[in-house]
Structure formats: C-alpha cells, structure tokens
Design a protein around this motif. Sequence first.
Motif, mmCIF file in Angstrom:
data_model
loop_
_atom_site.group_PDB
_atom_site.id
_atom_site.type_symbol
_atom_site.label_atom_id
_atom_site.label_comp_id
_atom_site.label_asym_id
_atom_site.label_seq_id
_atom_site.Cartn_x
_atom_site.Cartn_y
_atom_site.Cartn_z
ATOM 1 N N LEU A 217 -1.627 50.539 -1.019
ATOM 2 C CA LEU A 217 -0.534 50.856 -0.092
ATOM 3 C C LEU A 217 0.205 52.119 -0.527
ATOM 4 N N ALA A 218 0.679 52.888 0.459
ATOM 5 C CA ALA A 218 1.520 54.045 0.140
ATOM 6 C C ALA A 218 2.779 53.543 -0.581
ATOM 7 N N PRO A 219 3.364 54.374 -1.441
ATOM 8 C CA PRO A 219 4.492 53.912 -2.274
ATOM 9 C C PRO A 219 5.714 53.431 -1.498
ATOM 10 N N HIS A 220 5.892 53.914 -0.264
ATOM 11 C CA HIS A 220 7.102 53.535 0.495
ATOM 12 C C HIS A 220 6.935 52.223 1.270
ATOM 13 N N VAL A 221 5.709 51.703 1.338
ATOM 14 C CA VAL A 221 5.433 50.549 2.209
ATOM 15 C C VAL A 221 6.072 49.276 1.658
ATOM 16 N N MET A 222 6.702 48.515 2.569
ATOM 17 C CA MET A 222 7.319 47.244 2.211
ATOM 18 C C MET A 222 6.388 46.102 2.544
ATOM 19 N N ILE A 223 6.257 45.152 1.603
ATOM 20 C CA ILE A 223 5.492 43.928 1.855
ATOM 21 C C ILE A 223 6.494 42.813 2.150
ATOM 22 N N MET A 224 6.304 42.134 3.278
ATOM 23 C CA MET A 224 7.234 41.067 3.666
ATOM 24 C C MET A 224 6.478 39.776 3.967
ATOM 25 N N HIS A 225 7.221 38.664 3.934
ATOM 26 C CA HIS A 225 6.650 37.348 4.253
ATOM 27 C C HIS A 225 7.826 36.422 4.544
ATOM 28 N N PRO A 226 7.774 35.651 5.644
ATOM 29 C CA PRO A 226 8.921 34.802 5.982
ATOM 30 C C PRO A 226 9.121 33.616 5.035
ATOM 31 N N ALA A 227 8.093 33.314 4.215
ATOM 32 C CA ALA A 227 8.151 32.179 3.270
ATOM 33 C C ALA A 227 8.315 30.854 4.036
ATOM 34 N N PRO A 228 7.919 29.725 3.466
ATOM 35 C CA PRO A 228 7.281 29.602 2.167
ATOM 36 C C PRO A 228 5.879 30.200 2.149
ATOM 37 N N VAL A 229 5.498 30.706 0.993
ATOM 38 C CA VAL A 229 4.240 31.435 0.843
ATOM 39 C C VAL A 229 3.114 30.488 0.420
ATOM 40 N N ASN A 230 1.964 30.649 1.041
ATOM 41 C CA ASN A 230 0.742 30.028 0.504
ATOM 42 C C ASN A 230 0.168 31.035 -0.477
ATOM 43 N N ARG A 231 0.481 30.870 -1.746
ATOM 44 C CA ARG A 231 0.013 31.844 -2.730
ATOM 45 C C ARG A 231 -1.514 31.828 -2.795
ATOM 46 N N ASN A 232 -2.066 33.018 -2.931
ATOM 47 C CA ASN A 232 -3.522 33.213 -3.003
ATOM 48 C C ASN A 232 -4.245 32.843 -1.712
ATOM 49 N N VAL A 233 -3.503 32.769 -0.611
ATOM 50 C CA VAL A 233 -4.130 32.657 0.711
ATOM 51 C C VAL A 233 -3.731 33.912 1.480
ATOM 52 N N GLU A 234 -2.536 33.923 2.074
ATOM 53 C CA GLU A 234 -2.151 35.146 2.791
ATOM 54 C C GLU A 234 -1.608 36.230 1.849
ATOM 55 N N ILE A 235 -1.250 35.849 0.647
ATOM 56 C CA ILE A 235 -0.758 36.851 -0.307
ATOM 57 C C ILE A 235 -1.074 36.384 -1.732
ATOM 58 N N ASP B 250 -0.857 35.693 -5.643
ATOM 59 C CA ASP B 250 0.222 35.271 -6.531
ATOM 60 C C ASP B 250 0.930 36.475 -7.158
ATOM 61 N N ALA B 251 0.144 37.408 -7.670
ATOM 62 C CA ALA B 251 0.706 38.566 -8.369
ATOM 63 C C ALA B 251 1.445 39.523 -7.433
ATOM 64 N N VAL B 252 1.200 39.411 -6.129
ATOM 65 C CA VAL B 252 1.813 40.346 -5.168
ATOM 66 C C VAL B 252 3.163 39.818 -4.652
ATOM 67 N N VAL B 253 3.406 38.512 -4.810
ATOM 68 C CA VAL B 253 4.662 37.929 -4.306
ATOM 69 C C VAL B 253 5.863 38.667 -4.892
ATOM 70 N N GLU B 254 5.793 39.005 -6.192
ATOM 71 C CA GLU B 254 6.895 39.733 -6.824
ATOM 72 C C GLU B 254 6.486 41.154 -7.231
ATOM 73 N N HIS B 255 5.576 41.712 -6.455
ATOM 74 C CA HIS B 255 5.144 43.105 -6.601
ATOM 75 C C HIS B 255 6.365 44.016 -6.379
ATOM 76 N N PRO B 256 6.410 45.197 -7.021
ATOM 77 C CA PRO B 256 7.561 46.097 -6.819
ATOM 78 C C PRO B 256 7.832 46.434 -5.346
ATOM 79 N N GLN B 257 6.781 46.391 -4.504
ATOM 80 C CA GLN B 257 6.985 46.724 -3.084
ATOM 81 C C GLN B 257 7.238 45.493 -2.215
ATOM 82 N N SER B 258 7.214 44.318 -2.837
ATOM 83 C CA SER B 258 7.488 43.089 -2.086
ATOM 84 C C SER B 258 8.987 42.896 -1.913
ATOM 85 N N ARG B 259 9.384 42.439 -0.732
ATOM 86 C CA ARG B 259 10.808 42.160 -0.463
ATOM 87 C C ARG B 259 11.002 40.685 -0.110
#
Length: 303
Positions: free
Chosen positions: A253-271, A273-282
């Motif tokens: 992803l480009a550095p400015h791109v925001m990753i979003m998810h309404p939660a609750p998250v199915n980790r390792n399905v739509e996102i 585990d390591a990306v949930v708290e990625h620097p670009q995740s909000r």
Amino acid sequence: MTMTSATLKDRSLLGLKDLSATEITSILDRAAYWEGQSEKVTPVLKDKFVANMFFENSTRTRFSFEMAQKRLGAEVLNFSSAVSSVEKGESIYDTVRTLESMGIDAGVIRLKPAGVLEQLASKVSVPLVNAGDGNNEHPTQALLDMFTMKQQFGELKGLKVSIIGDIKHSRVARSNLWALQKLGAEVKFTAPESMQAPELAAYAPYVSMEEALCADVVMMLRVQLERHAVGVLKSADEYRLQYGMTEARAAKLAPHVMIMHPAPVNRNVEIDDAVVEHPQSRIFKQMENGVPIRMAVMERAMK
C-alpha cells in the motif's frame, strides 16, 4: 412538552441515505467538539433517560453508546435480548412502547429484521437512533468512519474509498456509501460474486482487488462465511488469499493509505493478525472515535 413529528424526525437518526450533507457535516463537527473536551463528563443531558434496546447482540456498539450517554450525564437503561421470540416485529414494538410509556427521552435500537425500525419510528413519540438494522444501515458506524477519515485527510471531497468484502449483507457498506458520496468521496466495492449486492452497482462500481488497493482508504468488512455455503470461497483460507488484507498486500500500500475495519475482526480471514495494529491501520482509532460521534448523535436526539 410534546414533540412535533418534524422535530422528532430531525432528532432521530434512522439512516444516512436521507440525511443531507449539511446535517452529516454538523454531526461530524459536533463530534470534533466533544473529542476536544478534556472533561470526562459534561452533563448536558442530566435528568434525561435513554434506553439502549439491543435485539441483536453487539457488546462493543452498546458499550460505545453507553459511554457516550454517560459522558453526557444521561441516565441509561440497557435492554438486550437475543431470544427468538423478540425477533418478531410486534414484540419489539411492545418493548419500545413499554419503555416509552415509562418515560424514556430517546431509544437506541439494534435489530435484525430490516424495515421494522422505520415502522417503529412512525408509531412512537420519542427520537430513535439506529444502532444497526438488518442489512439496511448502521449510521453511527459510517459517521465514525468518516470522522476517522477526516482526521487524517482533512476533508472527504475527492477521497477514494474502497469497501471490500461481504457487501451483500453489510449495513456498514450501505451507510458509508450513501454518506461518503454526499460529501464528495468516490466509493468502489470489491467482493466475490456471491457477496455482491447487485442493486448497489448503480451507485458504486465493483472493481478488482488490485484496483481496490489503489484507493486512499481501504475498508475491510467482517465476513461471515457461514452465510456463503456455496461457491469457491468455502474456506477462510481461500477468502484470505483472494480478498484478505494480508501482510503482503499491506506492505504494497502507498504510505498515505488508511486501513479500516468496522470490527469485530475475524483475524487471519479478512485481515491478517499482524495488520490489525499495522502503522496504517485505524481500527482502534475508529473504536475510539465511536464515543464522540455517539455523543453528538445522542445530544442531537435529546437536548
């Protein structure tokens, strides 16, 4: 003082499809005001009573509303029932009317059957706030999503937003679509064929995963694979490979791109585990922003 139906309608929040851009902006602006307050409690709704009526479970959304209501000084009643007997429209109506007759000043409602909320609103004389109804709308989620986007990008006009996942069953996708377009953002969908909502194609095009990742905001939706027993995406692994926000995709992803998810998250399905708290995740920022947004919405309903 009895509330006229016009002001009642203006104070309720059933969805964003019929809300003007001006009204949406005013809620976002008021949320920014509440976000800036250092006091934990500002009792502008002192002596007001609100009932949170959850006919469909969502602990996170209910806690967010309750925190917002208590920060405004309101008295809060919580009613939750996932019992099937209450799924019928009449029982929901009876519950709402009962609480109305006891003197609540507003009701927050989450329910599974679509269309019931509109009918309820026409029959009761207190403002109602939609906390998610069927696959119709989830207005406060979309408002907090837009609030989060505004924090990063300053304005929504011209913003490219991709919404990826189970569009068919998603009230979050619908509320975001209606509201983002009103404020000048460009929305695109990405979904496997079995998860597309054809009726929305007239409003936003369906694009490939590659194209979706070229947006400013990439919003992943929660996927309930049990709803899709047929087709190629039977397994969570298969879904992740084709439509998930994997570590590999996040890295591109480009550095400015925001990753979003309404939660609750199915980790390792739509996102991953390591990306949930990625620097670009909000994702956690979105949860945080739910409180000032819901403060603005409850104040609008009850003040």
